[in-house]
Design an enzyme around this catalytic site. Structure first.
Site, PDB file in Angstrom:
ATOM      1  N   GLU A 107       8.905  16.791  15.384  1.00 21.72           N
ATOM      2  CA  GLU A 107       9.459  16.596  14.053  1.00 21.72           C
ATOM      3  C   GLU A 107       8.770  17.574  13.100  1.00 21.72           C
ATOM      4  O   GLU A 107       7.559  17.521  12.909  1.00 21.72           O
ATOM      5  CB  GLU A 107       9.233  15.155  13.589  1.00 21.72           C
ATOM      6  CG  GLU A 107       9.886  14.839  12.264  1.00 21.72           C
ATOM      7  CD  GLU A 107       9.726  13.375  11.874  1.00 21.72           C
ATOM      8  OE1 GLU A 107      10.659  12.818  11.265  1.00 21.72           O
ATOM      9  OE2 GLU A 107       8.673  12.791  12.176  1.00 21.72           O
ATOM     10  N   GLY A 114      -5.022   5.158   4.364  1.00 24.60           N
ATOM     11  CA  GLY A 114      -4.488   4.375   5.467  1.00 24.60           C
ATOM     12  C   GLY A 114      -5.565   3.910   6.420  1.00 24.60           C
ATOM     13  O   GLY A 114      -5.484   2.806   6.971  1.00 24.60           O
ATOM     14  N   GLY A 167      -4.988   3.214  -1.665  1.00 26.79           N
ATOM     15  CA  GLY A 167      -6.116   3.627  -0.830  1.00 26.79           C
ATOM     16  C   GLY A 167      -5.681   4.326   0.435  1.00 26.79           C
ATOM     17  O   GLY A 167      -4.486   4.448   0.730  1.00 26.79           O
ATOM     18  N   CYS A 192      13.150  11.497   7.682  1.00 31.45           N
ATOM     19  CA  CYS A 192      13.099  11.175   9.107  1.00 31.45           C
ATOM     20  C   CYS A 192      14.483  11.138   9.738  1.00 31.45           C
ATOM     21  O   CYS A 192      14.619  11.286  10.949  1.00 31.45           O
ATOM     22  CB  CYS A 192      12.371   9.846   9.317  1.00 31.45           C
ATOM     23  SG  CYS A 192      12.933   8.517   8.251  1.00 31.45           S
ATOM     24  N   GLU A 247       9.374   1.773  11.012  1.00 37.03           N
ATOM     25  CA  GLU A 247      10.366   2.852  10.957  1.00 37.03           C
ATOM     26  C   GLU A 247       9.593   4.161  11.011  1.00 37.03           C
ATOM     27  O   GLU A 247       8.853   4.503  10.088  1.00 37.03           O
ATOM     28  CB  GLU A 247      11.213   2.800   9.688  1.00 37.03           C
ATOM     29  CG  GLU A 247      12.335   3.836   9.741  1.00 37.03           C
ATOM     30  CD  GLU A 247      12.946   4.135   8.394  1.00 37.03           C
ATOM     31  OE1 GLU A 247      13.521   5.238   8.254  1.00 37.03           O
ATOM     32  OE2 GLU A 247      12.839   3.303   7.482  1.00 37.03           O
ATOM     33  N   LYS A 267       0.858  -1.183   0.000  1.00 27.89           N
ATOM     34  CA  LYS A 267       0.000   0.000   0.000  1.00 27.89           C
ATOM     35  C   LYS A 267       0.896   1.234   0.000  1.00 27.89           C
ATOM     36  O   LYS A 267       1.531   1.562   0.997  1.00 27.89           O
ATOM     37  CB  LYS A 267      -0.904   0.050   1.229  1.00 27.89           C
ATOM     38  CG  LYS A 267      -1.985   1.140   1.110  1.00 27.89           C
ATOM     39  CD  LYS A 267      -2.470   1.657   2.450  1.00 27.89           C
ATOM     40  CE  LYS A 267      -1.666   2.826   2.939  1.00 27.89           C
ATOM     41  NZ  LYS A 267      -1.825   4.060   2.106  1.00 27.89           N
ATOM     42  N   VAL A 279      -7.371   0.906   3.811  1.00 30.80           N
ATOM     43  CA  VAL A 279      -6.487  -0.145   3.300  1.00 30.80           C
ATOM     44  C   VAL A 279      -5.423  -0.509   4.328  1.00 30.80           C
ATOM     45  O   VAL A 279      -5.189  -1.689   4.619  1.00 30.80           O
ATOM     46  CB  VAL A 279      -5.845   0.302   1.977  1.00 30.80           C
ATOM     47  CG1 VAL A 279      -4.825  -0.734   1.492  1.00 30.80           C
ATOM     48  CG2 VAL A 279      -6.912   0.521   0.912  1.00 30.80           C
ATOM     49  N   GLY A 280      -4.772   0.500   4.893  1.00 32.61           N
ATOM     50  CA  GLY A 280      -3.724   0.225   5.877  1.00 32.61           C
ATOM     51  C   GLY A 280      -4.263  -0.461   7.119  1.00 32.61           C
ATOM     52  O   GLY A 280      -3.648  -1.382   7.654  1.00 32.61           O
TER      53      GLY A 280
END
Length: 482
Positions: A378, A202, A200, A278, A244, A169, A205-206
């Site tokens: 961040e 998150g 799709g 990141c 990650e 995905k 689909v995620g």
């Protein structure tokens, strides 16, 4: 206008169960350049997982040589399309075609994975026991928009190397990159069901991939907030998770460090990909007596940047990915100024001369203290905070005072001193004097920067289960090597 309106399931391009398309916006022009499927639903995920589960029966039993041959075909298909892929991500997420680390390096990751399994011992003898490493099963792979090709490639190729099957995905912000990678896999003759693509959201689909009872492992790269949600969903079926996540990496210049070299490295590494990385060194820690000395070097390095159209090979820095990210970075700069940070260069607003596009001013803020928002959150943009320290002990304390632990950087002319300081940093990857990491070494983080590792032998083993088979002495062993 390009159109990316299909999913890739069981070796075929299929229409999603939920009809509809949406535009993709070029971050450099803010104009639509393509359309993409509005996204698959739970039904599409279930079909893709079922295809991967069927394919796993055969693919998990392939030999190392068979998987090496497949990887070689994937490399060939990929390298034929490198120029096209660079142009694609320039339009999709604003990554300059000059940034070779995004597309060019991916073939190198494939070669490393291929070479790792060529020599890897999938079976080892321990007393009267054979210890087997076996493919874990069906893998759900969720990739980010900031490294849309390379991150997907690493996830996919180590899954292939291990003998797993998968459903990829891509990020909702970079679906076209996922479609292009699926085309590469198809052209390489990847067996049906081994690789599947479902575009799709998150939240649909995620989430379904993370919770699906037939998915054995989830590999996710993205924000810590989203990673927590993936981890919680995956825990419902106790599947392996490799995460990650975010970072707030510190670059510590010890008092004997080369200030000019450290400054130029920090801007080059931290502001590459418009700071949307990141691992970016987003906190620069400098001894309080040297802060004013390093600031001009930072400004000089920023003045060497060439911001512009990401499709221009002379451009070094493009726009941020979309309006939401641009607004987030602007908000962080304004918060920093309100909290008392000193503006060295840059600041709020678009870069002068850019009426369109999500172009953020490369910004440096000094006099930042550990309690400020900019020292903790961040930002994910071209924003650097300069933080003073009095002693090395305090520098280490400041560097480790973060929920994140993805990367770290140390500058010192004394290798022993630099190594001892690096050893005290609670982060997964530390670079000394601007050294580059290599593709055979593990990548991952401490604390809320993630779980598990990718790349090299450590990355391969994320996709493998361990089995003990008792009763086979060395001389009685008759099983063939995988």
């Amino acid at each position: 206008m390009d159109h990316f309106d299909k999913l890739y399931i069981d070796g075929e391009w299929v229409s999603p169960s939920i009809p509809g398309t949406r535009p993709l916006i070029d971050p450099a022009t803010e104009e639509p350049w393509a359309t993409v499927s509005s996204g698959g639903g739970v039904e599409d995920v279930d079909l893709a997982v079922a295809a991967a589960k069927r394919a796993f029966v055969r693919f998990s039993r392939t030999s190392v040589n068979e998987r090496i041959e497949l990887i070689d075909r994937i490399i060939e298909a990929y390298e034929r399309r490198e120029t096209e892929l660079s142009e694609l991500i320039a339009k999709e997420v604003g990554i300059p075609v000059s940034f070779k680390g995004q597309v060019k390096s991916s073939a190198g990751h494939m070669r490393v994975a291929r070479d790792v399994i060529r020599d890897y011992e999938f079976e080892r003898q321990l007393d009267d026991t054979i210890i087997r490493r076996e493919p874990i099963g069906v893998c759900g792979l969720i990739s980010p928009w900031n490294w849309p090709i390379q991150t997907s490639v690493i996830k996919v190729i180590y899954g292939i190397a291990a003998g797993c099957t998968m459903v990829l995905k891509p990020s909702d912000a970079s679906p076209a990159s996922g479609v292009a990678l699926a085309e590469v896999m198809h052209e390489a003759g990847t067996p049906p069901g081994v690789f599947n693509l479902v575009v799709g959201r998150g939240s649909v689909v995620g989430d379904r991939l993370s919770r699906h009872p037939d998915v054995d492992m989830i590999s996710f790269t993205g924000s810590t907030t989203a990673g927590r949600q993936v981890g919680e969903a995956a825990a419902q079926t106790v599947k392996r998770t490799c995460l990650e996540l975010g970072g707030k990496s510190a670059n510590i210049v010890l008092t004997d460090g080369d200030l000019e070299k450290a400054a130029h490295f920090n801007i080059q590494r931290g502001f590459s990909n418009s700071g949307q990385s990141c691992h970016a060194p987003s906190r620069l820690l400098v001894h309080e007596s040297q802060v004013e000395d390093i600031l001009p070097f930072l400004v000089d390095a920023i003045n060497l940047m060439r911001v512009g159209d990401p499709s221009d090979p002379n451009t070094t820095h493009g726009p941020l990915v979309h309006a939401q990210q641009f607004n987030s970075v602007q908000r962080h700069i304004e918060i920093g100024l309100r909290e008392g940070a000193r503006l060295v260069t840059g600041g709020p607003g678009r870069i002068d001369g850019f009426d369109r596009g999500f172009y953020c001013k490369p910004t440096v803020l000094a006099d930042v203290t550990p309690d400020m928002t900019l020292a903790k959150e961040e930002i994910f943009g071209p924003v650097l905070v300069v933080m003073p320290y009095r002693t090395e002990e305090q520098a280490l304390e400041i560097a480790n005072d973060s929920i994140f632990g993805l990367g770290g950087y140390v500058f010192s002319e004394d290798r022993k001193r630099g190594y001892e300081f690096a050893s005290g940093l609670r982060a997964g990857r530390i670079c000394y004097n601007g050294s580059s990491p290599n593709q055979t070494t593990p990548m991952g983080g401490y604390k809320e920067s993630g779980i598990g590792r990718s790349m090299g032998v450590y990355g391969l083993e994320e996709y493998l289960e361990v089995k003990s088979v008792y009763g086979f002495e060395e001389e009685a062993r008759v099983l063939p090597r995988l």
